[in-house]
Design an enzyme around this catalytic site. Structure first.
Site, PDB file in Angstrom:
ATOM      1  N   PRO A   1       0.824  -1.220   0.000  1.00  0.00           N
ATOM      2  CA  PRO A   1       0.000   0.000   0.000  1.00  0.00           C
ATOM      3  C   PRO A   1       0.855   1.266   0.000  1.00  0.00           C
ATOM      4  CG  PRO A   1      -0.094  -1.091   2.150  1.00  0.00           C
ATOM      5  CD  PRO A   1       0.670  -1.989   1.233  1.00  0.00           C
TER       6      PRO A   1
ATOM      7  N   GLU B   1       1.787  -8.014   8.694  1.00  0.00           N
ATOM      8  CA  GLU B   1       2.128  -6.592   8.774  1.00  0.00           C
ATOM      9  C   GLU B   1       2.975  -6.134   7.589  1.00  0.00           C
ATOM     10  OE1 GLU B   1       0.911  -4.288  10.845  1.00  0.00           O
ATOM     11  OE2 GLU B   1      -0.341  -5.984  11.438  1.00  0.00           O
TER      12      GLU B   1
ATOM     13  N   ARG C   1      -4.159  -8.108 -20.445  1.00  0.00           N
ATOM     14  CA  ARG C   1      -5.145  -7.754 -21.465  1.00  0.00           C
ATOM     15  C   ARG C   1      -4.598  -6.754 -22.484  1.00  0.00           C
ATOM     16  NH1 ARG C   1      -8.386  -3.563 -20.906  1.00  0.00           N
ATOM     17  NH2 ARG C   1     -10.285  -4.624 -21.553  1.00  0.00           N
TER      18      ARG C   1
ATOM     19  N   ASP D   1     -10.446   1.983 -24.245  1.00  0.00           N
ATOM     20  CA  ASP D   1     -10.824   1.941 -22.829  1.00  0.00           C
ATOM     21  C   ASP D   1     -10.550   3.263 -22.127  1.00  0.00           C
ATOM     22  OD1 ASP D   1     -11.678  -0.680 -22.786  1.00  0.00           O
ATOM     23  OD2 ASP D   1      -9.685  -1.479 -22.329  1.00  0.00           O
TER      24      ASP D   1
HETATM   25  C1  LIG Z   1      -2.046  -5.805   5.873  1.00  0.00           C
HETATM   26  S1  LIG Z   1      -0.960  -5.369   4.570  1.00  0.00           S
HETATM   27  C2  LIG Z   1       0.390  -4.621   5.419  1.00  0.00           C
HETATM   28  C3  LIG Z   1       0.249  -3.145   5.550  1.00  0.00           C
HETATM   29  C4  LIG Z   1       1.437  -2.500   6.245  1.00  0.00           C
HETATM   30  N1  LIG Z   1       1.437  -2.827   7.643  1.00  0.00           N
HETATM   31  C5  LIG Z   1       1.344  -0.992   6.086  1.00  0.00           C
HETATM   32  O1  LIG Z   1       0.765  -0.355   6.947  1.00  0.00           O
HETATM   33  O2  LIG Z   1       1.822  -0.461   5.070  1.00  0.00           O
HETATM   34  C6  LIG Z   1      -0.332  -6.916   4.050  1.00  0.00           C
HETATM   35  C7  LIG Z   1       0.092  -6.980   2.584  1.00  0.00           C
HETATM   36  O3  LIG Z   1      -1.015  -6.749   1.750  1.00  0.00           O
HETATM   37  C8  LIG Z   1      -0.588  -6.165   0.540  1.00  0.00           C
HETATM   38  N2  LIG Z   1      -1.379  -4.932   0.324  1.00  0.00           N
HETATM   39  C9  LIG Z   1      -2.287  -4.419   1.181  1.00  0.00           C
HETATM   40  N3  LIG Z   1      -2.849  -3.325   0.678  1.00  0.00           N
HETATM   41  C10 LIG Z   1      -2.313  -3.126  -0.535  1.00  0.00           C
HETATM   42  C11 LIG Z   1      -2.483  -2.153  -1.540  1.00  0.00           C
HETATM   43  N4  LIG Z   1      -3.337  -1.135  -1.405  1.00  0.00           N
HETATM   44  N5  LIG Z   1      -1.770  -2.255  -2.686  1.00  0.00           N
HETATM   45  C12 LIG Z   1      -0.893  -3.275  -2.845  1.00  0.00           C
HETATM   46  N6  LIG Z   1      -0.674  -4.228  -1.920  1.00  0.00           N
HETATM   47  C13 LIG Z   1      -1.369  -4.159  -0.779  1.00  0.00           C
HETATM   48  C14 LIG Z   1       0.905  -5.918   0.647  1.00  0.00           C
HETATM   49  O4  LIG Z   1       1.586  -6.960  -0.026  1.00  0.00           O
HETATM   50  C15 LIG Z   1       1.137  -5.984   2.146  1.00  0.00           C
HETATM   51  O5  LIG Z   1       2.452  -6.398   2.463  1.00  0.00           O
END
Ligand SMILES: C[S@@+](CC[C@H](N)C(=O)[O-])C[C@H]1O[C@@H](n2cnc3c(N)ncnc32)[C@H](O)[C@@H]1O
Length: 255
Positions: free
Chosen positions: A99, A127, A165, A180
């Site tokens: 994220p 996490e 795609r 698109d």
């Molecule tokens: C619960 S999340 C960890 C978030 C992290 N503790 C933080 O606050 O940035 C677990 C995993 O989900 C994935 N993930 C969660 N949200 C995401 C997003 N918006 N985009 C891409 N990957 C995401 C990532 O691979 C991440 O390591």
């Protein structure tokens, strides 16, 4: 193109890869997608892939060794011999889904579809992953939006779908990703299909005329209108023709 997705929950990815465009693209040999279980690269008795965070704190963090080893095996090198970012073979991208990453866009999907030969997608859980994976292994970090999901599997599927795609030949005859939303910087206008009237709701007359030039003009104006209404900031980034500016003026006058 080759795509390898690294995850501790491979089952999540299986079904979406077996349907529609993703399935067809694999059958046609345009892409080979493999799902790799990170656990297979955890060599201790319990095949542990996560551990407590150093310094305390809640939750678990994904360990670096199984992820480094999995990537090393995909690159056919030893884990202590993974080439640095600059020395990776051209067209290889190691993407950490996070994220905190660069927001994923249609433009990014086009870049990957055009330039990447081998994508390695790393799905985090808990996490997140040990920082050494982000810093010394991943060539980039991609986020699919400003929200936090439980794992990187759904984000990885989003990236795989959006990229595949766009590979030449992935869409069916007559389908083109060039029309698109976002591909020319605008949202796509409204679409209609049969019947021409349903519950008294009619399809716009112009679409029934068979006049291709009139239909093209109508569609362009509707795309501009929709973009102006919903995502006006997109119009600032797109280069508008004289025709576009005229339509925008008309839209303003009509409003
Ligand atoms: C619960 S999340 C960890 C978030 C992290 N503790 C933080 O606050 O940035 C677990 C995993 O989900 C994935 N993930 C969660 N949200 C995401 C997003 N918006 N985009 C891409 N990957 C995401 C990532 O691979 C991440 O390591």
């Amino acid at each position: 193109m080759r795509i390898d997705v690294l995850t501790i929950f491979p089952e999540i990815l299986v079904s979406p890869l077996k349907h529609s465009i993703l399935k067809r693209a694999q059958e046609k040999g345009l892409v080979e997608v493999k799902v790799i279980n990170i656990r297979d690269f955890a060599y201790d008795k319990h095949r542990v892939t996560d551990d407590y965070p150093y310094g305390g704190g809640h939750g678990m963090v994904m360990k670096p060794e199984p992820i480094f080893r999995a990537v090393a095996s995909l690159l056919d090198v030893e884990e202590d011999d993974i080439p640095g970012h600059r020395n990776l073979p051209s067209g290889v991208e190691i993407i950490l889904l996070s994220p905190q990453g660069e927001p994923f866009t249609q433009e990014k999907a086009w870049d990957l579809a055009r330039a990447a030969r081998h994508l390695i997608l790393i799905c985090g859980r808990y996490e997140g992953v040990d920082e050494r994976v982000r810093k010394h292994l991943a060539t980039e970090e991609i986020s699919i939006g400003d929200y936090v999901l439980s794992g990187g599997e759904v984000p990885a599927l989003v990236v795989v779908d959006a990229v595949v795609r766009l590979l030449p030949g992935a869409l069916g005859d007559g389908e083109s990703p060039r029309h698109d939303s976002f591909s020319d910087g605008l949202l796509e206008g409204p679409q209609f299909t049969r019947p021409r009237e349903y519950l008294g709701l009619k399809v716009p007359e112009v679409l029934l005329t068979g006049d291709h030039e009139r239909i093209r003009r109508w569609r362009r104006k509707e795309a501009l209108k929709r973009t102006l209404e919903r995502r006006p900031e997109l119009l600032e980034k797109v280069s508008l023709s004289g025709e576009d500016l005229r339509y925008l003026q008309e839209i303003e006058d009509e409003a």
